[in-house]
Design an enzyme around this catalytic site. Sequence first.
Site, PDB file in Angstrom:
ATOM      1  N   TYR B 151       0.828  -1.199   0.000  1.00 52.37           N
ATOM      2  CA  TYR B 151       0.000   0.000   0.000  1.00 52.37           C
ATOM      3  C   TYR B 151       0.870   1.261   0.000  1.00 52.37           C
ATOM      4  O   TYR B 151       1.961   1.263   0.558  1.00 52.37           O
ATOM      5  CB  TYR B 151      -0.903  -0.019   1.228  1.00 52.37           C
ATOM      6  CG  TYR B 151      -1.820   1.159   1.258  1.00 52.37           C
ATOM      7  CD1 TYR B 151      -2.928   1.204   0.420  1.00 52.37           C
ATOM      8  CD2 TYR B 151      -1.562   2.238   2.082  1.00 52.37           C
ATOM      9  CE1 TYR B 151      -3.761   2.307   0.419  1.00 52.37           C
ATOM     10  CE2 TYR B 151      -2.397   3.345   2.078  1.00 52.37           C
ATOM     11  CZ  TYR B 151      -3.484   3.373   1.242  1.00 52.37           C
ATOM     12  OH  TYR B 151      -4.303   4.463   1.235  1.00 52.37           O
ATOM     13  N   TRP B 153       1.175   5.700  -1.706  1.00 54.40           N
ATOM     14  CA  TRP B 153       1.012   6.587  -2.860  1.00 54.40           C
ATOM     15  C   TRP B 153       2.175   6.417  -3.815  1.00 54.40           C
ATOM     16  O   TRP B 153       3.078   7.261  -3.868  1.00 54.40           O
ATOM     17  CB  TRP B 153       0.889   8.040  -2.407  1.00 54.40           C
ATOM     18  CG  TRP B 153      -0.508   8.438  -2.072  1.00 54.40           C
ATOM     19  CD1 TRP B 153      -1.277   7.950  -1.053  1.00 54.40           C
ATOM     20  CD2 TRP B 153      -1.316   9.409  -2.756  1.00 54.40           C
ATOM     21  NE1 TRP B 153      -2.497   8.572  -1.068  1.00 54.40           N
ATOM     22  CE2 TRP B 153      -2.556   9.471  -2.087  1.00 54.40           C
ATOM     23  CE3 TRP B 153      -1.105  10.235  -3.858  1.00 54.40           C
ATOM     24  CZ2 TRP B 153      -3.584  10.326  -2.493  1.00 54.40           C
ATOM     25  CZ3 TRP B 153      -2.132  11.088  -4.254  1.00 54.40           C
ATOM     26  CH2 TRP B 153      -3.355  11.120  -3.577  1.00 54.40           C
TER      27      TRP B 153
END
Lengths: 227, 811
Positions: B151, B153
Amino acid sequence: MGKHETITFSNSDRSLVYRWLASFFTSEVKIETLESYSSPEGKALLDVFALAPELSSFTNQLSQMAQLPKEDYQTQVLDLATAYSRLFLGAGGAHSAPPYESAYYNEKGTLFQKPTADMNKLLQELGISIESSLKEPADHLGVQLNVLAEYIDREALAEASGDQASAHALHENQIWFLSNHLLNWVPSFCEGCKRFDPSGFYEQLAAALNTWLSMDLARLNEAGTTT
Amino acid sequence: MSKIIANYTSRRSFLKGASTLGALGVLAPSIFSPRFAQAAVNGEVLSGCHWGAFRAVVKDGRWTEVKPWEQDPHPSHQLAGVMDSVYSPSRIKYPMVRRAYLEKGRGADVEDRGSNDFVRVSWDKALDLVAQELKYAKATHGPRSVFTGTYGWKSAGKIHNSRSLLRRLINRGLQMPNVTHTGDYSTGASQVIMPHVIGTLEVYEQQTVWPVVVENTEVLVVWGADPIKTNQIDWLIADHDSYTYLEEFKKTGKKVICIDPLKSKTAEFMDAEWVQVKPQTDVALMLGMAHTLFVEELYDVDFMDEYTAGFDKFLPYLTGETDQTPKSAEWASEICGVPADKIKELARLFMGNRTMLTSGWSLQRQHHGEQPHWMLVTLASMLGQIGLPGGGFGLSYHYSNGGTPTSDGPALSGMNDGGAMEGSVSIPVARVVEMLERPGEEYDFNGTRYTFPDIKIAYWAGGNPFHHHQDRNRMIKAWQKLETVIVQDYQWTATARFADIVLPAASAYERNDIEAMGSYSNKATVAMKKIVDPVFEARSEYDIFVDLADRLGNKEAYTDGRDEMDWIRHYYEQAQKQAASKNLEMPAFEKFWEDGIVVHPVSQAAKEYVRYADFREDPLLEPLGTPTGKIEIYSKNIEKMGYDDCPPHPMWMEPLERLDGPDAKFPIHVNTGHPNDRLHSQLNGTILREGYAVADREPCMVNPKDAEARGIKSGDVIRIFNDRGQTLAGAIVSEDIMPNVIRLYEGGWYDPVEGGKIGSLCAYGDVNTLTPDLGTSKLAQGNCGHTVIADFEKFEGELPDVKVFTAPTNG
């Protein structure tokens, strides 16, 4: 030659010393490196480097390392590689000594700044480029030391071919380069090695380099002023 | 002159003799090639990133300047940090392996992780090691032993999508059932509850568009959100078009109300009324408003009858019939700190005007985080304005410029995971530590019992869980369970420092890619052209994974025979075909690549879009995706689950801990909001930090009253602590935060004074040293990053260095 006798350096000596010092910054000490220094040729080499007082404590350390039992080489090499990663490759975070002129050019230590551009230009003028296997920017310490060696070799060549004007210019280039691309940041770099080197090896190496650079600049100036 | 030089050079060589030694070539090698360097690259390159589109000025092969794209209406100041990140001293330069791991193999000295003992290895060696570990996992532990949740950005770009590429490696390269994640840290609770309530994820849906809001909304409520701050970024490439509309709204002079424990950038920008609410008590505040609307008979009875289901089952709770506690404004005021009269006034104001209740996701990133948005929808229903222009609620005006009209442009697809093998599983994303702690044990999630897999290897590519996950110390302990941790990134994040194998990825600016601009607007298709060559030995995500797939014997299956540019062209041409079917012309690929951007047209209909207008128009023909087809104020599906921590209608429930809550162990709430000067933890290592660091630490905002009580002034270093951990920070004393609340932004890089040691003081300011790691409830299992109380004091001891950001010592 006695230990305390004043020794002199030919240009081929000097360029060799620079390339040799540079080699410790461009890659980690490997098992084969230690093996070489334990060979008769390697020992002889260290013996002569040791004649330069500013290099002797470092060569002593290297000699001692090379004399370790072969089975201890692996651990020794890993100790040095760990220190190398912390100091020079970023693993130590701020507790490091980045071997790049740019890192000392601004407070934050950003790389690839004006010194990199200046060095790229300089390499272009010299008509040379960094071996593709070395993935370092041109303001890396190892590259800069090699540039100095290049100036020295070229001065010797010019000298040998009777081109005194070029020889003189190359002599002046060394003084300029030492002052503007090495001694402007190596003392800070040296301080970083002193504070953060877990091995002691790089601390000694950096100290030897720092002294050598100052002495060499003094010698060059001396040679220049006797004109 | 010549004589002197001659004298100098003709002196006896002290190395004479030695210089003939064969050893010299090895021990003092030259590193130069006798050839000219390649022609230097100069020019300007248009590219894009989470912070917007920009032009990069390149001089002699170096990126020297970043200029926002001319059509960006509100460029982010963070762009400067984007350029800086490429040349940041915190770049990972070479493949590295943790020393103990290299010497003794997998699982060696795991408690040593985080102590920064790394050794450089060649790419070949590093990739061999990774391939060997994956093969070992498959042969020895079998399916579901490698975690590829990865996980975070990741950088923008449809091809070098590290998340998809990693899963593709397990699916097509290793060909083993994988373990990935469900949901995210942003909207973990809301995206699970909302489908039960209103039939969609809601949090990632287009909002009633801004032009409609500007024209029709009379009262704009910004509840626990800060769009001026957070719309700087987009999951894709930011368009920043919402700023124009926020400015337009401001010019109308209409009412803006910010409900927040602190005065947000938005409150400042909009000259908004600031209503101070105690953290984590929003549900109580909403209930107080709902109660007012009910007892004063103001609410929209017709709307409740026609468009909602189960209000009758909620009412006895609201009135106190079921628990003898009417959820009156007075009751709410006791909990949330907003005066009862103010609560009533707000309820009447909302009812009497076209009101848009916009909410951020902070409300749901807390214990029982399913409730706030459920209650918000209930409140909005009672106002009866859902589906009317400028009325209702919106959960995404603060994210990726939601509410900006959507263009007619085609959807741009991108690299997929190649298809997971049967037997693959996923876990709720924020339960990753619990997964490591409880292999083989069961857990609840959204009505089903699942079993945690037994993970041996974790591979993270383009994410930093040692920033985004809660309860750092518990995490460090759990991480020790892993035999091998592989991290692929372009920065020495805290996660990389806790890895065994570290691979240097190229930044998004050192490879070619393609991306859409605007998650909601789909404003344009952007060529993300390579700006500079990868520095040091960094390699593109795609190249790294292809070489790994090759080592696993499945290169062809992995690449489908395509290289980087083939993929870019492939996805562009797919989009082009889709556009053609809508009679929209897009230039040929070559032209697009040369121009760098195609901006798509926006229809009049898109500029007039009103969310839920269709449903309001005809609830029978356009039902919601819920079991009743209506807004469910009472959910029979949730009732059937029988969870003790998620009842079948919205309720006020005490969280694990809160400010002034029963048995609160600490007197201060720690607000862990999003930073203004970086994207979560990204760009923390750049020059942007110079603009906000206090005493070289992460800044912490403190109310003057709390500062005075502790003898603290602006610029002091403070220690924030609770029973989970401790961190330093730099104090900013300000009236912009309510008393008993301090704000320490999430995303500060974890910088343990004693690397790897559980309980170590963080020298910089990682707020997740303080937060608890628990699921919002059995329903959504979202993270609770906003559920944290603590105390703080002036730090008086010997101040430890901040060392997580690589920087020179300067002597």
